[in-house]
Design a protein around this motif. Structure first.
Motif, PDB file in Angstrom:
ATOM      1  N   ARG A  27       0.837  -1.214   0.000  1.00  0.00           N
ATOM      2  CA  ARG A  27       0.000   0.000   0.000  1.00  0.00           C
ATOM      3  C   ARG A  27       0.869   1.260   0.000  1.00  0.00           C
ATOM      4  NH1 ARG A  27      -3.945  -2.510   4.103  1.00  0.00           N
ATOM      5  NH2 ARG A  27      -5.606  -3.229   2.733  1.00  0.00           N
ATOM      6  N   ALA A  28       1.889   1.262   0.856  1.00  0.00           N
ATOM      7  CA  ALA A  28       2.769   2.431   0.949  1.00  0.00           C
ATOM      8  C   ALA A  28       3.521   2.653  -0.360  1.00  0.00           C
ATOM      9  CB  ALA A  28       3.748   2.249   2.102  1.00  0.00           C
ATOM     10  N   ALA A  29       4.024   1.584  -0.945  1.00  0.00           N
ATOM     11  CA  ALA A  29       4.767   1.715  -2.201  1.00  0.00           C
ATOM     12  C   ALA A  29       3.876   2.274  -3.304  1.00  0.00           C
ATOM     13  CB  ALA A  29       5.335   0.359  -2.625  1.00  0.00           C
ATOM     14  N   ARG A  30       2.689   1.732  -3.427  1.00  0.00           N
ATOM     15  CA  ARG A  30       1.799   2.170  -4.505  1.00  0.00           C
ATOM     16  C   ARG A  30       1.400   3.626  -4.381  1.00  0.00           C
ATOM     17  NH1 ARG A  30      -2.174  -3.075  -5.383  1.00  0.00           N
ATOM     18  NH2 ARG A  30      -0.534  -4.450  -6.238  1.00  0.00           N
ATOM     19  N   SER A  31       1.476   4.189  -3.184  1.00  0.00           N
ATOM     20  CA  SER A  31       1.149   5.611  -3.021  1.00  0.00           C
ATOM     21  C   SER A  31       2.404   6.485  -2.980  1.00  0.00           C
ATOM     22  CB  SER A  31       0.307   5.821  -1.753  1.00  0.00           C
ATOM     23  OG  SER A  31       1.059   5.510  -0.598  1.00  0.00           O
ATOM     24  N   ALA A  32       3.578   5.882  -3.078  1.00  0.00           N
ATOM     25  CA  ALA A  32       4.834   6.635  -3.044  1.00  0.00           C
ATOM     26  C   ALA A  32       5.074   7.347  -4.374  1.00  0.00           C
ATOM     27  CB  ALA A  32       6.004   5.694  -2.743  1.00  0.00           C
ATOM     28  N   PRO A  33       5.651   8.540  -4.319  1.00  0.00           N
ATOM     29  CA  PRO A  33       5.990   9.236  -5.565  1.00  0.00           C
ATOM     30  C   PRO A  33       6.920   8.378  -6.425  1.00  0.00           C
ATOM     31  CG  PRO A  33       6.261  10.688  -3.670  1.00  0.00           C
ATOM     32  CD  PRO A  33       6.015   9.300  -3.128  1.00  0.00           C
ATOM     33  N   GLY A  34       6.598   8.270  -7.708  1.00  0.00           N
ATOM     34  CA  GLY A  34       7.433   7.536  -8.641  1.00  0.00           C
ATOM     35  C   GLY A  34       7.130   6.068  -8.785  1.00  0.00           C
ATOM     36  N   CYS A  35       6.285   5.512  -7.920  1.00  0.00           N
ATOM     37  CA  CYS A  35       5.932   4.097  -8.037  1.00  0.00           C
ATOM     38  C   CYS A  35       4.821   3.958  -9.077  1.00  0.00           C
ATOM     39  CB  CYS A  35       5.470   3.522  -6.709  1.00  0.00           C
ATOM     40  SG  CYS A  35       5.050   1.761  -6.814  1.00  0.00           S
ATOM     41  N   VAL A  36       5.103   3.184 -10.115  1.00  0.00           N
ATOM     42  CA  VAL A  36       4.118   2.931 -11.166  1.00  0.00           C
ATOM     43  C   VAL A  36       3.331   1.664 -10.827  1.00  0.00           C
ATOM     44  CG1 VAL A  36       3.829   2.496 -13.636  1.00  0.00           C
ATOM     45  CG2 VAL A  36       5.616   4.056 -12.849  1.00  0.00           C
ATOM     46  N   ASP A  37       3.998   0.668 -10.254  1.00  0.00           N
ATOM     47  CA  ASP A  37       3.339  -0.575  -9.844  1.00  0.00           C
ATOM     48  C   ASP A  37       4.217  -1.277  -8.818  1.00  0.00           C
ATOM     49  OD1 ASP A  37       1.449  -2.577  -9.681  1.00  0.00           O
ATOM     50  OD2 ASP A  37       1.937  -3.476 -11.611  1.00  0.00           O
ATOM     51  N   VAL A  52       8.245 -11.036  -6.871  1.00  0.00           N
ATOM     52  CA  VAL A  52       8.320  -9.599  -6.607  1.00  0.00           C
ATOM     53  C   VAL A  52       8.332  -8.864  -7.936  1.00  0.00           C
ATOM     54  CG1 VAL A  52       9.759  -7.778  -5.619  1.00  0.00           C
ATOM     55  CG2 VAL A  52       9.661 -10.022  -4.514  1.00  0.00           C
ATOM     56  N   TYR A  53       7.527  -7.808  -8.045  1.00  0.00           N
ATOM     57  CA  TYR A  53       7.496  -6.977  -9.250  1.00  0.00           C
ATOM     58  C   TYR A  53       7.296  -5.531  -8.823  1.00  0.00           C
ATOM     59  CZ  TYR A  53       5.948  -4.828 -13.582  1.00  0.00           C
ATOM     60  OH  TYR A  53       5.837  -4.001 -14.669  1.00  0.00           O
ATOM     61  N   GLU A  54       8.206  -4.666  -9.248  1.00  0.00           N
ATOM     62  CA  GLU A  54       8.104  -3.236  -8.966  1.00  0.00           C
ATOM     63  C   GLU A  54       8.440  -2.476 -10.243  1.00  0.00           C
ATOM     64  OE1 GLU A  54      10.537  -1.980  -5.628  1.00  0.00           O
ATOM     65  OE2 GLU A  54      10.591  -4.041  -4.901  1.00  0.00           O
ATOM     66  N   ARG A  55       7.752  -1.365 -10.459  1.00  0.00           N
ATOM     67  CA  ARG A  55       8.084  -0.492 -11.585  1.00  0.00           C
ATOM     68  C   ARG A  55       8.164   0.929 -11.044  1.00  0.00           C
ATOM     69  NH1 ARG A  55       4.498   0.575 -16.614  1.00  0.00           N
ATOM     70  NH2 ARG A  55       3.041  -0.559 -15.299  1.00  0.00           N
ATOM     71  N   TRP A  56       9.301   1.580 -11.291  1.00  0.00           N
ATOM     72  CA  TRP A  56       9.566   2.907 -10.745  1.00  0.00           C
ATOM     73  C   TRP A  56       9.980   3.873 -11.846  1.00  0.00           C
ATOM     74  CZ3 TRP A  56       8.755   4.143  -5.679  1.00  0.00           C
ATOM     75  CH2 TRP A  56       8.525   3.080  -4.813  1.00  0.00           C
ATOM     76  N   GLU A  57       9.712   5.146 -11.619  1.00  0.00           N
ATOM     77  CA  GLU A  57      10.097   6.185 -12.573  1.00  0.00           C
ATOM     78  C   GLU A  57      11.566   6.552 -12.458  1.00  0.00           C
ATOM     79  OE1 GLU A  57       7.354   9.394 -11.953  1.00  0.00           O
ATOM     80  OE2 GLU A  57       5.710   8.307 -12.906  1.00  0.00           O
ATOM     81  N   SER A  58      12.144   6.511 -11.229  1.00  0.00           N
ATOM     82  CA  SER A  58      13.546   6.908 -11.079  1.00  0.00           C
ATOM     83  C   SER A  58      14.200   6.178  -9.908  1.00  0.00           C
ATOM     84  CB  SER A  58      13.663   8.417 -10.860  1.00  0.00           C
ATOM     85  OG  SER A  58      13.282   8.759  -9.536  1.00  0.00           O
ATOM     86  N   ASP A  59      15.522   6.085  -9.975  1.00  0.00           N
ATOM     87  CA  ASP A  59      16.294   5.474  -8.894  1.00  0.00           C
ATOM     88  C   ASP A  59      16.093   6.229  -7.586  1.00  0.00           C
ATOM     89  OD1 ASP A  59      17.837   3.315 -10.241  1.00  0.00           O
ATOM     90  OD2 ASP A  59      18.690   4.975 -11.365  1.00  0.00           O
ATOM     91  N   GLY A  60      16.113   7.551  -7.667  1.00  0.00           N
ATOM     92  CA  GLY A  60      15.960   8.369  -6.467  1.00  0.00           C
ATOM     93  C   GLY A  60      14.645   8.116  -5.752  1.00  0.00           C
ATOM     94  N   GLN A  61      13.575   7.974  -6.517  1.00  0.00           N
ATOM     95  CA  GLN A  61      12.269   7.730  -5.903  1.00  0.00           C
ATOM     96  C   GLN A  61      12.222   6.351  -5.247  1.00  0.00           C
ATOM     97  OE1 GLN A  61      10.302   8.791  -9.577  1.00  0.00           O
ATOM     98  NE2 GLN A  61       9.253  10.488  -8.560  1.00  0.00           N
ATOM     99  N   LEU A  62      12.848   5.366  -5.878  1.00  0.00           N
ATOM    100  CA  LEU A  62      12.927   4.041  -5.259  1.00  0.00           C
ATOM    101  C   LEU A  62      13.725   4.122  -3.964  1.00  0.00           C
ATOM    102  CD1 LEU A  62      12.713   0.935  -5.122  1.00  0.00           C
ATOM    103  CD2 LEU A  62      14.744   0.856  -6.580  1.00  0.00           C
ATOM    104  N   LEU A  63      14.871   4.765  -3.990  1.00  0.00           N
ATOM    105  CA  LEU A  63      15.706   4.868  -2.796  1.00  0.00           C
ATOM    106  C   LEU A  63      15.007   5.627  -1.682  1.00  0.00           C
ATOM    107  CD1 LEU A  63      19.193   5.468  -4.429  1.00  0.00           C
ATOM    108  CD2 LEU A  63      18.329   3.371  -3.362  1.00  0.00           C
ATOM    109  N   ASP A  64      14.269   6.682  -2.034  1.00  0.00           N
ATOM    110  CA  ASP A  64      13.501   7.414  -1.021  1.00  0.00           C
ATOM    111  C   ASP A  64      12.490   6.504  -0.349  1.00  0.00           C
ATOM    112  OD1 ASP A  64      14.850   9.750  -1.574  1.00  0.00           O
ATOM    113  OD2 ASP A  64      13.234  10.618  -2.804  1.00  0.00           O
ATOM    114  N   PHE A  65      11.835   5.645  -1.130  1.00  0.00           N
ATOM    115  CA  PHE A  65      10.840   4.724  -0.561  1.00  0.00           C
ATOM    116  C   PHE A  65      11.502   3.632   0.264  1.00  0.00           C
ATOM    117  CE2 PHE A  65       8.688   0.617  -0.877  1.00  0.00           C
ATOM    118  CZ  PHE A  65       7.580   0.918  -0.100  1.00  0.00           C
ATOM    119  N   ARG A  66      12.560   3.037  -0.257  1.00  0.00           N
ATOM    120  CA  ARG A  66      13.171   1.872   0.370  1.00  0.00           C
ATOM    121  C   ARG A  66      13.706   2.129   1.767  1.00  0.00           C
ATOM    122  NH1 ARG A  66      15.084  -2.011  -3.749  1.00  0.00           N
ATOM    123  NH2 ARG A  66      13.073  -2.895  -4.320  1.00  0.00           N
ATOM    124  N   GLY A  67      14.372   3.231   1.963  1.00  0.00           N
ATOM    125  CA  GLY A  67      14.973   3.471   3.266  1.00  0.00           C
ATOM    126  C   GLY A  67      15.923   2.352   3.627  1.00  0.00           C
TER     127      GLY A  67
END
Length: 94
Positions: A27-37, A52-67
Motif C-alpha cells: 500500500r505504501a509503495a503504490r502511493s509513493a511518488p514515482g511508483c508505477v506498480d 516480486v514486481y516493482e516499476r519505478w520512474e527513477s532510482d531516487g524515488q525508489l531509494l527514497d521509498f526503500r529506506g
C-alpha cells in the motif's frame, strides 16, 4: 523507468505470514511518488517462493521509498532471494 523483479524464498509454512506482513508495504509503495506498480505474490507452483514486481520512474524515488529495507522480522523470514533491476529503453504494445 525501470523494473525490479525476482523471487524471494521463505519457509513454505510461513509464506502466508510473510505475505500478510507485506500488505502495508505494498500500500505504501503504490502511493509513493514515482511508483508505477508494486506487487508481491505467492508463486502458484513452488510453495516457498514469492514473486516480486516493482516499476519505478527513477532510482531516487525508489531509494527514497526503500529506506533501510525490510524490517527485522520480515528480513529474518527470507531464506534466499534473487532480485534484479531492469532498465527500460522502450515500451511497446504486446
Amino acid at each position: 523507468m525501470f523494473i525490479v523483479a525476482g523471487t524471494l524464498y521463505v519457509d513454505p509454512a510461513r509464506r502466508d505470514a510473510y505475505l500478510a506482513s507485506c500488505v502495508e508495504v505494498v500500500r505504501a509503495a503504490r502511493s509513493a511518488p514515482g511508483c508505477v506498480d508494486f506487487a508481491v505474490s505467492a508463486d502458484l507452483v513452488e510453495p516457498g517462493r514469492i514473486n516480486v514486481y516493482e516499476r519505478w520512474e527513477s532510482d531516487g524515488q525508489l531509494l527514497d521509498f526503500r529506506g533501510s529495507g525490510p524490517d527485522g522480522e520480515q528480513g529474518a523470514m527470507i531464506l534466499g532471494a534473487e532480485v534484479h533491476k531492469f532498465r527500460i529503453s522502450g515500451v511497446e504494445a504486446p
